[in-house]
Design an enzyme around this catalytic site. Structure first.
Site, short mmCIF file in Angstrom:
data_model
loop_
_atom_site.label_atom_id
_atom_site.label_comp_id
_atom_site.label_asym_id
_atom_site.label_seq_id
_atom_site.Cartn_x
_atom_site.Cartn_y
_atom_site.Cartn_z
N ARG A 258 0.83 -1.20 0.00
CA ARG A 258 0.00 0.00 0.00
C ARG A 258 0.87 1.26 0.00
NH1 ARG A 258 -5.52 -1.41 3.30
NH2 ARG A 258 -5.57 -3.61 2.67
N ARG A 273 1.63 1.18 10.31
CA ARG A 273 1.21 1.52 8.94
C ARG A 273 2.44 1.50 8.04
NH1 ARG A 273 -3.51 3.96 7.31
NH2 ARG A 273 -4.04 4.44 9.47
N GLU A 347 -7.64 -0.12 14.67
CA GLU A 347 -8.16 -1.13 13.75
C GLU A 347 -7.12 -2.18 13.41
OE1 GLU A 347 -9.24 0.13 9.70
OE2 GLU A 347 -8.57 -1.91 9.26
N SER A 350 -11.07 -5.94 9.45
CA SER A 350 -12.18 -5.26 8.78
C SER A 350 -13.04 -6.30 8.07
CB SER A 350 -11.60 -4.28 7.78
OG SER A 350 -12.61 -3.51 7.22
N ARG A 388 1.02 -5.22 11.85
CA ARG A 388 0.16 -4.40 12.71
C ARG A 388 -0.26 -5.17 13.97
NH1 ARG A 388 -4.77 -0.64 10.73
NH2 ARG A 388 -3.07 0.33 9.56
N1 LIG Z 1 -0.50 0.10 5.69
C1 LIG Z 1 -0.76 -0.94 6.48
N2 LIG Z 1 0.23 -1.40 7.29
C2 LIG Z 1 0.01 -2.47 8.11
N3 LIG Z 1 -1.18 -3.10 8.19
C3 LIG Z 1 -2.17 -2.66 7.40
C4 LIG Z 1 -2.03 -1.57 6.52
N4 LIG Z 1 -3.22 -1.37 5.87
C5 LIG Z 1 -4.07 -2.31 6.34
N5 LIG Z 1 -3.45 -3.08 7.25
C6 LIG Z 1 -4.02 -4.22 7.96
O1 LIG Z 1 -4.87 -4.95 7.07
C7 LIG Z 1 -6.17 -5.04 7.65
C8 LIG Z 1 -7.20 -5.09 6.53
O2 LIG Z 1 -7.06 -3.95 5.71
S1 LIG Z 1 -8.39 -3.26 5.25
O3 LIG Z 1 -8.06 -2.41 4.17
O4 LIG Z 1 -9.00 -2.69 6.39
N6 LIG Z 1 -9.38 -4.43 4.76
C9 LIG Z 1 -9.05 -5.33 3.82
O5 LIG Z 1 -7.97 -5.31 3.22
C10 LIG Z 1 -10.09 -6.43 3.59
N7 LIG Z 1 -9.72 -7.20 2.43
C11 LIG Z 1 -10.21 -7.28 4.84
O6 LIG Z 1 -8.95 -7.79 5.21
C12 LIG Z 1 -6.28 -3.80 8.52
O7 LIG Z 1 -7.30 -3.96 9.49
C13 LIG Z 1 -4.89 -3.78 9.13
O8 LIG Z 1 -4.78 -4.73 10.17
#
Ligand SMILES: Nc1ncnc2c1ncn2[C@@H]1O[C@H](COS(=O)(=O)NC(=O)[C@@H](N)CO)[C@@H](O)[C@H]1O
Length: 419
Positions: A258, A273, A347, A350, A388
């Site tokens: 991401r 993050r 969070e 999700s 995370r």
């Molecule tokens: N940049 C990031 N760095 C670390 N963990 C992350 C990051 N972005 C998301 N996550 C983790 O990934 C989980 C799911 O991301 S989400 O966008 O909320 N949801 C999804 O991707 C859905 N597909 C359900 O998993 C988050 O709750 C968090 O635990």
């Protein structure tokens, strides 16, 4: 994506969804375009019929009549192809707008523009009361040499990390543990690539709205997914799944990428993050029935909660607001885990129900017991995402001497009471 017939039959509900999800979309424009597309199609059909009628008369016509008939047929043909070009452009414009149509939100979702309107529906486990000044996860890592968070930035830039020693082992084992737990609940473990074509991101819903969040490999026109949900949504794209093969249940494991373009300044310290992480994803394709989707939503949530309970991490379940849940969601429940150093829940999971919004985009259909072919419903939820999850895991289980006492579920995994 919503079907145009659904939009026409539920205009008020769609207008409300546009409003409560703060979406920029003029439904009038969508319906006008749809009208123009239908009119053009009828016109082109008429011209084609005319031209066929003419050529039908051609062979018996008198010689002097043939020329006139030939001219008319050519004229009708030319007119039809002119209209076809116009139809193509209007159809493209209509499809682009339909991709922006929001799903109808769950009637129990709090109405609001963003996460500030989210509501806590349940809290499980008690935040620990330390008899000492607790360290945050970065201090614990530094004290135990469990990661490199500094020199790696000269190699890979900000928001990157290396886990080291027992913490590196823990992450890998933790992912295997989560995969096995979800597999044990009947989900097929599947490892998927993060690399995917742009269509997969349109199908899942990340595109067109969040392209700037996504890493691009331009020479190959490939992109890096931020979740296994992208690949899993398009795995059965274009298929008609037999009813007895539903529900399709996947425990998807993948690296996730991401750009976090919109998160400048947020969570810059440590592992919360980052640009690259790993995740075990729960994914469901089920029959197009609201009650079935609701059942799967509860099951997915319960599975994620069971992992957090095994990790002995205090958490709360959130009902996500209309403005925070995103375009394609009917319903979203986040789970937030307690982070002692922040003194709040963050969070970590999700859970989403999308009804047929994704299946329409990805063209995932099934043949019901009644023989009818319909678009399926899809759902997804985080099982466990690292690093995370390591933040609450390390911080909640730390001891006064800066070690981390493992929850029972991990002691056998790691062969010791302590990390
Ligand atoms: N940049 C990031 N760095 C670390 N963990 C992350 C990051 N972005 C998301 N996550 C983790 O990934 C989980 C799911 O991301 S989400 O966008 O909320 N949801 C999804 O991707 C859905 N597909 C359900 O998993 C988050 O709750 C968090 O635990």
């Amino acid at each position: 994506m919503l079907g145009i017939d659904f939009i026409k039959g539920n205009r008020e509900a769609v207008e409300r969804a546009i409003e409560v999800k703060c979406v920029k979309l003029d439904l009038g424009e969508v319906l006008n375009l749809d009208g123009e597309v239908r009119a053009l199609k009828t016109e082109i059909e008429k011209l084609r019929a005319e031209r066929n009628a003419i050529s039908g008369r051609f062979k018996d016509a008198a010689p002097e009549e043939k020329a006139e008939l030939g001219r008319k047929a050519k004229e009708a043909g030319a007119r039809a192809s002119e209209l076809e070009a116009d139809l193509g452009a209007k159809q493209e414009a209509l499809n682009a707008l339909l991709l922006l149509a929001p799903n109808i939100p769950y009637e129990g979702a709090p109405i609001g523009p963003d996460e500030s309107a989210n509501v806590v529906v349940r809290t499980e486990g008690k935040p620990p009361k330390f008899g000492f000044e607790p360290l945050d996860h970065v201090e614990l890592i530094e004290k135990n040499d469990w990661a490199d968070l500094s020199r790696i930035t000269q190699v890979s830039g900000s928001r990157t990390y290396c886990l080291k020693g027992r913490l590196a082992l823990l992450e890998t084992k933790l992912m295997g543990w989560a995969l096995e737990k979800i597999a044990g609940a009947g989900f097929t473990p599947i490892t998927v690539p993060a690399i995917a074509r742009p269509e997969a991101f349109f199908n899942q819903g990340q595109f067109p709205g969040h392209m700037e969040e996504t890493y691009h490999l331009p020479e190959d026109d490939l992109w890096l997914a931020g979740t296994a949900e992208v690949a899993l949504t398009s795995l059965h794209s274009g298929e008609i799944i037999e009813a007895d093969k539903l529900p399709v249940l996947y425990a998807g494991y993948s690296p996730c990428f991401r750009r976090e373009a919109g998160s400048a300044g947020k969570d810059v310290r440590g592992l919360l993050r980052v640009h690259q992480f790993v995740k075990v994803e729960q994914y469901v394709i089920c029959e197009a029935d609201a009650a079935t989707s609701a059942e799967w939503h509860s099951k997915l949530l319960a599975l994620a909660e069971s992992l957090l309970q095994a990790l002995e991490i205090p958490y709360q379940v959130i009902e996500t607001s209309t403005g925070d849940m995103g375009l394609g969601k009917y319903r979203m429940n986040d789970i937030e885990s307690w982070v002692p150093s922040l003194g709040k829940y963050r969070e970590t999971h999700s859970c989403s129900t999308l009804h047929d919004w994704q299946a329409r985009r990805a063209n995932i259909r099934y043949r019901g017991a009644d023989g009818k072919v319909r678009f399926a419903h899809t759902l997804n939820n985080t099982a466990l995402a690292s690093p995370r999850i390591l933040v609450p895991l390390l911080e909640n289980h730390q001891t006064e001497d800066g070690r981390v006492k493992l929850p029972k579920a991990l002691q056998e995994l790691m062969g010791d009471e302590f990390l």
